[in-house]
Design a protein around this motif. Structure first.
Motif, mmCIF file in Angstrom:
data_model
loop_
_atom_site.group_PDB
_atom_site.id
_atom_site.type_symbol
_atom_site.label_atom_id
_atom_site.label_comp_id
_atom_site.label_asym_id
_atom_site.label_seq_id
_atom_site.Cartn_x
_atom_site.Cartn_y
_atom_site.Cartn_z
ATOM 1 N N HIS A 46 -1.671 11.961 -12.366
ATOM 2 C CA HIS A 46 -3.102 12.434 -12.304
ATOM 3 C C HIS A 46 -4.157 11.210 -12.666
ATOM 4 N N SER A 47 -5.272 11.400 -12.071
ATOM 5 C CA SER A 47 -6.390 10.450 -11.961
ATOM 6 C C SER A 47 -7.033 10.660 -13.124
ATOM 7 N N ILE A 48 -6.680 10.208 -14.418
ATOM 8 C CA ILE A 48 -7.269 10.576 -15.770
ATOM 9 C C ILE A 48 -7.305 9.534 -16.838
ATOM 10 N N SER B 123 -10.470 12.685 -11.310
ATOM 11 C CA SER B 123 -10.706 13.113 -9.978
ATOM 12 C C SER B 123 -11.351 14.548 -10.259
ATOM 13 N N ARG B 124 -12.196 14.839 -9.132
ATOM 14 C CA ARG B 124 -12.595 16.153 -8.937
ATOM 15 C C ARG B 124 -11.518 17.327 -9.306
ATOM 16 N N SER B 125 -10.375 16.999 -8.712
ATOM 17 C CA SER B 125 -9.209 18.021 -8.848
ATOM 18 C C SER B 125 -8.495 18.097 -9.972
ATOM 19 N N ASP B 126 -8.811 16.766 -10.949
ATOM 20 C CA ASP B 126 -8.062 16.868 -12.166
ATOM 21 C C ASP B 126 -9.002 17.632 -13.365
ATOM 22 N N LEU B 127 -10.176 17.864 -12.968
ATOM 23 C CA LEU B 127 -11.106 18.269 -14.074
ATOM 24 C C LEU B 127 -10.468 19.114 -14.778
ATOM 25 N N ALA C 202 -17.912 9.377 -4.975
ATOM 26 C CA ALA C 202 -17.351 10.653 -4.213
ATOM 27 C C ALA C 202 -16.089 11.096 -5.166
ATOM 28 N N GLU C 203 -16.156 12.305 -5.228
ATOM 29 C CA GLU C 203 -14.786 12.846 -5.815
ATOM 30 C C GLU C 203 -14.459 12.522 -7.308
#
Length: 208
Positions: free
Chosen positions: A170-172, A190-194, A119-120
């Motif tokens: 950031h989750s990258i 993460s989805r928000s960091d795409l 998820a996410e």
């Protein structure tokens, strides 16, 4: 031995909310509670340093007042503007495989598949170029060098240290490899960091 046994028990797997038994706490206090600070020093055997010299340096350091560290400077990502928005010339959904296939006017193709595995979380794979098929025959190992150096060397407008600071928070994670028929960027975010993750990959592509 009893104190060591207590420390061994204290190092066991614990869950949130657990408390140490009193015997374990007593063992920890006995070893580190009231004793003088322990200093571990490692050096070349020819480097002779007496314990008294170490104690003198420690004592002198305690007399130096501590100053608050300066707040880290905020670095603005220089590649935040991705440029003109591309136009989609082909859009297809493969129903039985749950795939979304798009082609842009500049020839870039995007294949997207949603899953319920994590998820996410978004996994990215960007393929460009011809990979090892275009590698000069008189430069063996160039692919191995590129795989290690490209993402580890920063980009034109940011050093690798600056990129680490920019990506903090950031989750990258981004990797690079030269495969047989293409150069491949792989990423996890993460989805928000795409959107930001894709801009970082773009910076490597155009300005590494």
């Amino acid at each position: 031995p009893a104190a060591a046994l207590g420390i061994g028990r204290a190092g066991r797997q614990m869950d949130i909310g657990d408390t140490l038994p009193e015997a374990d706490l007593a063992a920890i206090r006995a070893l580190w509670g009231q004793s003088s600070p322990h200093i571990f020093f490692a050096g070349h055997p020819d480097f002779h340093l007496r314990s008294e010299e170490i104690a003198e340096v420690l004592k002198a350091s305690r007399a130096v007042p501590l100053e608050r560290s300066a707040a880290p400077s905020s670095i603005t990502f220089a590649y935040a503007d991705p440029g003109p928005v591309g136009s989609v010339v082909r859009d297809e959904i493969v129903q039985d495989l749950d795939l979304h296939l798009s082609t842009f006017a500049n020839g870039v193709r995007v294949n997207f598949k949603p899953t319920a595995f994590e998820a996410e979380t978004v996994l990215i794979r960007v393929r460009v170029g011809d990979g090892q098929t275009s590698q000069p025959r008189d430069q063996p190992g160039l692919n191995l060098l590129a795989a290690q150096a490209l993402t580890g060397g920063g980009v034109q407008r940011h050093s690798v240290d600056q990129l680490r600071e920019i990506l903090a928070g950031h989750s990258i994670s981004i990797g690079f490899d030269v495969e047989a028929d293409s150069c491949v960027f792989t990423a996890r975010c993460s989805r928000s960091d795409l959107a930001f993750c894709l801009r970082v990959i773009s910076a490597y592509l155009v300005d590494a």
